[in-house]
Design a protein around this motif. Structure first.
Motif, PDB file in Angstrom:
ATOM      1  N   TRP A 151       0.842  -1.201   0.000  1.00  0.00           N
ATOM      2  CA  TRP A 151       0.000   0.000   0.000  1.00  0.00           C
ATOM      3  C   TRP A 151       0.877   1.251   0.000  1.00  0.00           C
ATOM      4  CZ3 TRP A 151      -3.231   1.656   4.820  1.00  0.00           C
ATOM      5  CH2 TRP A 151      -4.140   2.647   4.444  1.00  0.00           C
ATOM      6  N   VAL A 152       1.889   1.237   0.865  1.00  0.00           N
ATOM      7  CA  VAL A 152       2.796   2.377   0.888  1.00  0.00           C
ATOM      8  C   VAL A 152       3.576   2.456  -0.412  1.00  0.00           C
ATOM      9  CG1 VAL A 152       4.875   3.273   1.994  1.00  0.00           C
ATOM     10  CG2 VAL A 152       3.011   2.414   3.379  1.00  0.00           C
ATOM     11  N   ARG A 153       3.926   1.295  -0.948  1.00  0.00           N
ATOM     12  CA  ARG A 153       4.726   1.304  -2.171  1.00  0.00           C
ATOM     13  C   ARG A 153       4.010   1.992  -3.323  1.00  0.00           C
ATOM     14  NH1 ARG A 153       6.818  -3.687  -5.855  1.00  0.00           N
ATOM     15  NH2 ARG A 153       7.174  -2.430  -7.700  1.00  0.00           N
ATOM     16  N   PHE A 154       2.718   1.732  -3.465  1.00  0.00           N
ATOM     17  CA  PHE A 154       2.035   2.269  -4.630  1.00  0.00           C
ATOM     18  C   PHE A 154       1.567   3.699  -4.431  1.00  0.00           C
ATOM     19  CE2 PHE A 154       2.628  -1.485  -6.599  1.00  0.00           C
ATOM     20  CZ  PHE A 154       1.945  -2.555  -6.085  1.00  0.00           C
ATOM     21  N   THR A 155       1.780   4.260  -3.259  1.00  0.00           N
ATOM     22  CA  THR A 155       1.259   5.599  -3.010  1.00  0.00           C
ATOM     23  C   THR A 155       2.345   6.660  -2.994  1.00  0.00           C
ATOM     24  OG1 THR A 155      -0.324   4.512  -1.582  1.00  0.00           O
ATOM     25  CG2 THR A 155      -0.262   6.900  -1.502  1.00  0.00           C
ATOM     26  N   TYR A 156       3.461   6.366  -2.356  1.00  0.00           N
ATOM     27  CA  TYR A 156       4.420   7.423  -2.071  1.00  0.00           C
ATOM     28  C   TYR A 156       5.411   7.638  -3.195  1.00  0.00           C
ATOM     29  CZ  TYR A 156       3.213   8.079   2.802  1.00  0.00           C
ATOM     30  OH  TYR A 156       2.580   8.420   3.953  1.00  0.00           O
ATOM     31  N   PRO A 157       5.897   8.883  -3.369  1.00  0.00           N
ATOM     32  CA  PRO A 157       7.059   9.099  -4.236  1.00  0.00           C
ATOM     33  C   PRO A 157       8.319   8.612  -3.532  1.00  0.00           C
ATOM     34  CG  PRO A 157       6.202  11.191  -3.418  1.00  0.00           C
ATOM     35  CD  PRO A 157       5.330  10.127  -2.847  1.00  0.00           C
ATOM     36  N   ARG A 158       9.434   8.704  -4.220  1.00  0.00           N
ATOM     37  CA  ARG A 158      10.625   8.101  -3.634  1.00  0.00           C
ATOM     38  C   ARG A 158      11.544   9.145  -3.032  1.00  0.00           C
ATOM     39  NH1 ARG A 158      11.835   7.490  -9.194  1.00  0.00           N
ATOM     40  NH2 ARG A 158      10.673   5.562  -9.107  1.00  0.00           N
ATOM     41  N   PHE A 159      12.293   8.681  -2.035  1.00  0.00           N
ATOM     42  CA  PHE A 159      13.283   9.534  -1.396  1.00  0.00           C
ATOM     43  C   PHE A 159      14.508   9.665  -2.274  1.00  0.00           C
ATOM     44  CE2 PHE A 159      11.947  10.843   2.616  1.00  0.00           C
ATOM     45  CZ  PHE A 159      11.239   9.855   3.243  1.00  0.00           C
ATOM     46  N   ARG A 160      15.210  10.754  -2.086  1.00  0.00           N
ATOM     47  CA  ARG A 160      16.521  10.889  -2.704  1.00  0.00           C
ATOM     48  C   ARG A 160      17.510  10.160  -1.819  1.00  0.00           C
ATOM     49  NH1 ARG A 160      17.514  16.832  -3.247  1.00  0.00           N
ATOM     50  NH2 ARG A 160      18.611  16.481  -1.321  1.00  0.00           N
ATOM     51  N   GLU A 161      18.668   9.803  -2.374  1.00  0.00           N
ATOM     52  CA  GLU A 161      19.584   8.936  -1.641  1.00  0.00           C
ATOM     53  C   GLU A 161      20.023   9.551  -0.319  1.00  0.00           C
ATOM     54  OE1 GLU A 161      20.195   5.999  -2.770  1.00  0.00           O
ATOM     55  OE2 GLU A 161      21.602   5.381  -1.233  1.00  0.00           O
ATOM     56  N   ASP A 162      20.348  10.826  -0.329  1.00  0.00           N
ATOM     57  CA  ASP A 162      20.854  11.388   0.924  1.00  0.00           C
ATOM     58  C   ASP A 162      19.739  11.552   1.952  1.00  0.00           C
ATOM     59  OD1 ASP A 162      20.692  14.909   0.384  1.00  0.00           O
ATOM     60  OD2 ASP A 162      19.862  13.329  -0.875  1.00  0.00           O
TER      61      ASP A 162
END
Lengths: 343, 237, 391
Positions: A304-315
């Motif tokens: 559920w979280v996977r399909f909703t959120y954008p992704r973090f930058r590496e740092d």
């Protein structure tokens, strides 16, 4: 070992164990792929998903497996052939090794290790090696970037995972997985012993940290920098096609199932049902189903979280691990220790 | 290519008494003329629509510099060029319907447009001030380029956005910009020869298959029969 | 030389030419990463060559032109009515908006005014093109940053806008509806009520995407402070549209351009700006603009005048000699056509000033020193369409 009524030779036991672990790995993986990737993701996105292959698209995964098996084996000509071929197997092997120590019933487990959870955490790090090998051996800059990102991320998120588990271990008093299940099933909440004492109530912080660390270990969004689809095409998996890609794909969902099983065992009571005694032998059949249900619950949260959120930058990802999760888990351990001594 | 006769463009005669005047643009033009003096060769104000100024080629950078620093026009709209030679292939249609090929005379004097001009190639750029939010704060500056020396100063030092526009102008027309950090192809592949937007560079697709020209001789509903052949009808979609 | 030998030579030539652009300096510090023409992050075939030091960009070069179709040369062989078919395809997501400045320039030269009804409907379709374009941008924004789900909601709601455009013009993507002197046809029955219902949907979608994406902490962490464009630099590069409004410059051609052919002056609406100039600001401004566009469309639908849809225009259109430049506030920015006419059936020269060309020219300057994931954020927030860059 099954009930003493049937005596099996060692080789027969080994065959049973092999078939069993294959089933244990592939069945949850397949179920997760169908229910969450094909159907839940589609319904969240206002569409139906695969509907043609089998009733409501249930045979889609078999069709995909068949498709991948018959594909041409393409290896980039500058890639390191041996390492390129080795990488998927390393990742898949680590998943199999996790399932070995997870209990499915009072006697239904592949190996009852005294250092169960410690072994599981150690062995889950092997997949990092596989990803690094894949990233380097592909002779592709995108893969290299993905592999290096994965290395940093997966190693960073091992620590919060381990520390979250320490809280559970302190409360259960043992590293043995069956012992942890027993501690939850036999425990009591303020004197009420009906549903036992699943550690999710007392270890809620630990559960949350474990879920976040698990999301990162599985390289799922929001922590999917190694496989950032809109940047690196497929990250470390870019050059893989056909059967090798299928191995990565299975490893991804099987490890989701494996970590979910570990989380279910640590926090939700594993294969045990409330109001059922731990020693009953029919739990060897029902236990795996119970565990599967709990796997689905935990995986639901993950996907559920996977399909909703954008992704973090590496740092930002690293900051979250080192500056937020680790201190939080240390506080959790201190609190658990204090409360364990007090009560 | 005959000029349209009979239609007078009222905006082309700002000197007539009854025609409306554009005081705001006139003020801008006066400022430019005051600063540049003789470098301003010609100008044109289209009332309520635009201001054109033609300067000498050597004053190109100075004109842009004055417009930017003196008038405060910091917004770089575009830079391009116009090739005033008519196309030797007319409209690339069958010679039965297209007079352009027959009428083409390479020695004919070049007819230029707004704000005059003497040469085949004219480079133009448009600068504006958008922060003052009034529609008259913009100017199109033109400059003639002699056929044997297609060079002009580069505006990159004043407007960084000119970089791409000048690269495109160079590759499409062959105009060199002195002072540009690196004139190389923008759109075209590296080994391309020729300058496509020049009129003597043919449109190859139409050379391969000329356009028939005559489209539809059927009359529209309620109209008399169509005119004789050889005339183009409006393309109805 | 046999065919295969020729093919092999051509292949080697192409490789060599490519290699000259993409020189591998293995001994140098840093690795050259090619976000090549085929890439999920660029809206089409744009190539960004970046020299990386670890995950940081040392320099970046943008190579457009993989989709160059030579529009300016093509307009020289077409008649004026034929040009609308052509320029539909410059910015293909907001395609009606491409026709408008050209038609207005031709009308300016011909001294023709479209009747009020045509003006209003033209503006309605213009704003619907904007809504269709930006709604897709908002959905795609999530995908670029990793959130795959909002894109589906964008397409779902955009379908209704496209249905409405199709009901009027006959084409979802390439309407080819604007004519010199008016429009091709009038509105079908019931269109106004349907459009107002669709605008309600779009407003709901904007609210949804605001909570789903803009309210997300990860989205804010990814976009705030990334790719800051100071207003002066933006002006020097010719940045227009939401990009320059996000840097605090209050300029919108619909209000400040004195465009006679569109009816924005007859309705009550506001221009949105944001002082920050970073990626978040650009995305936020576009979100607000979409909401504002729905309000404009609602007001125009309410106050639609009656009358003819087309002015008295000769059957064969010959535009008098002259030069005209008309610029309008298209979804991507300020798009303008400089039409040079010699009194002929078709334009003598058309200079197409496309918004994305100038917007993308700032990318090499903007990408210095950013991380690789930020490249994607910056490309996504500047929002270009390849057809608009390459023409």
């Amino acid at each position: 070992m099954l009930t003493p009524a049937i005596e099996l030779a060692y080789w027969e036991q080994s065959v049973l164990r092999t078939v069993g672990v294959l089933a244990a790995v592939l069945l949850p993986a397949g179920t997760l792929v169908y229910v969450f990737l094909f159907k839940m993701m589609s319904f969240m996105q206002s569409r139906l998903g695969p509907m043609e292959a089998g009733p409501y698209g249930s045979m889609q995964l078999l069709a995909e497996v068949g498709k991948f098996i018959q594909k041409e084996d393409i290896v980039p000509w500058r890639a390191d052939r041996k390492l390129f071929a080795l990488a998927p197997y390393v990742v898949v092997a680590s998943v199999f090794l996790i399932y070995v120590a997870v209990p499915f019933g009072p006697d239904a487990m592949f190996a009852n290790l005294d250092t169960g959870i410690f072994y599981i955490l150690a062995v889950s790090s092997i997949s990092v090696l596989g990803i690094l090998i894949a990233g380097w051996a592909s002779a592709n800059k995108y893969s290299l970037l993905g592999g290096l990102r994965a290395a940093g991320q997966l190693i960073a998120y091992e620590l919060p995972m381990v520390l979250a588990v320490v809280g559970v271990v302190i409360q259960a008093g043992t590293l043995n997985m069956q012992g942890i299940v027993a501690a939850q099933a036999n425990g009591e909440i303020f004197g009420f012993g009906g549903i036992g004492n699943p550690f999710i109530f007392t270890q809620i912080i630990g559960f949350f940290i474990f879920l976040v660390a698990m999301q990162a270990e599985l390289t799922q969004t929001p922590f999917d920098m190694p496989v950032a689809e809109s940047e690196l095409v497929s990250g470390y998996m870019t050059e893989y096609s056909g059967m090798r890609f299928l191995l990565f794909f299975i490893a991804e969902f099987a490890s989701a199932g494996a970590f979910a099983a570990v989380a279910a065992t640590l926090f939700l009571g594993g294969w045990s049902l409330p109001f059922v005694d731990l020693d009953t032998s029919w739990m060897n059949v029902v236990g795996p189903l119970v565990l599967l249900a709990k796997i689905m619950v935990v995986s639901f949260l993950v996907f559920w979280v996977r399909f909703t959120y954008p992704r973090f930058r590496e740092d930002q990802l690293q900051q979250l691990a080192w500056k937020v999760l680790i201190p939080l888990s240390l506080v959790n351990i201190l609190a658990t220790m204090a409360l364990k001594v007090a009560f | 290519m005959s000029d349209a006769t009979g239609t007078t463009d009222a905006a082309e005669a700002p000197e007539a008494e009854e025609a409306p005047t554009d005081d705001a643009r006139q003020a801008v033009l006066d400022q430019i003329t005051a600063a540049l003096g003789d470098a301003v060769l010609d100008s044109h104000i289209a009332v309520g629509r635009g201001l054109w100024v033609r300067v000498e080629r050597d004053a190109w950078l100075e004109a842009a510099g004055h417009v930017r620093n003196g008038l405060g026009y910091h917004f770089f709209d575009y830079l391009s060029a116009i090739d005033w030679m008519p196309s030797p292939w007319g409209r690339y249609e069958y010679s039965a319907v297209d007079d352009g090929i027959r009428q083409f005379d390479p020695n004919a004097p070049v007819e230029t447009g707004v704000a005059g001009g003497d040469t085949r190639f004219q480079v133009m750029c448009r600068l504006a001030d958008i922060r003052r939010r009034q529609p008259h704060h913009n100017v199109v500056i033109k400059a003639d380029l002699p056929d044997d020396d297609l060079r002009v100063a580069s505006l990159v030092s004043l407007y960084p956005g000119a970089n791409w526009h000048e690269r495109e102008c160079w590759e499409m027309f062959g105009i060199t910009f002195d002072g540009h950090p690196g004139l190389r192809h923008l759109y075209l592949p590296g080994e391309f020869e020729g300058h496509p937007l020049r009129k003597d560079f043919p449109l190859l697709a139409r050379l391969v298959k000329p356009w028939p020209g005559i489209v539809d001789v059927e009359p529209m509903p309620g109209e008399p029969a169509a005119e004789g052949d050889g005339e183009e009808t409006e393309e109805s979609s | 030389m046999t065919v295969t030998e020729r093919q092999q030579l051509a292949y080697v030539d192409a490789q060599a030419a490519d290699g000259r652009v993409n020189v591998e300096l293995e001994t140098d510090e840093g690795m050259i990463l090619n976000l090549g023409p085929q890439h999920p992050a660029t809206h089409g075939t744009l190539r960004v060559t970046a020299k990386l030091d670890g995950e940081q960009v040392v320099w970046a070069d943008v190579v457009p032109g993989y989709m160059h179709r030579g529009y300016e040369k093509l307009t020289e062989v077409r008649t004026y009515p034929q040009v609308t078919t052509l320029v539909n395809r410059i910015d293909w997501l907001g395609s009606f908006a491409n026709e408008v400045p050209f038609i207005l320039a031709a009308e300016q030269l011909m001294e023709i005014e479209a009747p009020p009804r045509a003006r209003h409907i033209r503006t309605i379709l213009f704003e619907m093109a904007r809504v269709a374009n930006i709604v897709l941008f908002l959905g795609d924004l999530g995908v670029q940053l990793g959130a795959v789900t909002p894109a589906f909601y964008a397409f779902r709601d955009r379908e209704h806008v496209l249905d409405q455009i199709e009901a009027v013009t006959g084409g979802r993507f390439h309407p080819n509806f604007d004519r010199i002197g008016g429009l091709k046809d009038d509105l079908p029955k019931g269109w106004i009520a349907d459009t107002k219902a669709v605008m309600v949907r779009i407003r709901n979608y904007c609210d949804e995407i605001e909570t789903l994406l803009f309210g997300n902490e990860i989205f804010e962490a990814r976009t705030r402070g990334v790719g800051v464009v100071p207003a002066e630099v933006g002006l020097g590069y010719g940045l227009t549209g939401a990009n320059i409004r996000a840097s605090g410059v209050d300029w919108d051609l619909r209000r400040d351009g004195a465009i006679a052919g569109l009816a924005h002056g007859d309705v009550d609406w506001q221009v949105w700006t944001h002082p920050d100039g970073d990626s978040f600001a650009r995305c936020w401004v576009r979100l607000q603009e979409t909401r504002e566009s729905t309000k404009i469309i609602d007001q125009l639908c309410d106050g639609l005048p009656g009358g003819p849809i087309m002015a008295k225009v000769p059957r064969i259109i010959k535009v008098p000699a002259g030069e005209a430049y008309v610029q309008t506030e298209n979804p991507l920015g300020a798009m303008g056509y400089y039409v040079v006419s010699k009194g002929d059936l078709g334009p003598f020269r058309t200079k197409i000033r496309s918004a994305s060309f100038s917007n993308v020219s700032i990318i090499p300057w903007l990408l210095k020193g950013v991380y690789v994931p930020d490249i994607i954020t910056i490309l996504a927030s500047l929002y270009f369409i390849l057809g608009d860059i390459d023409r």
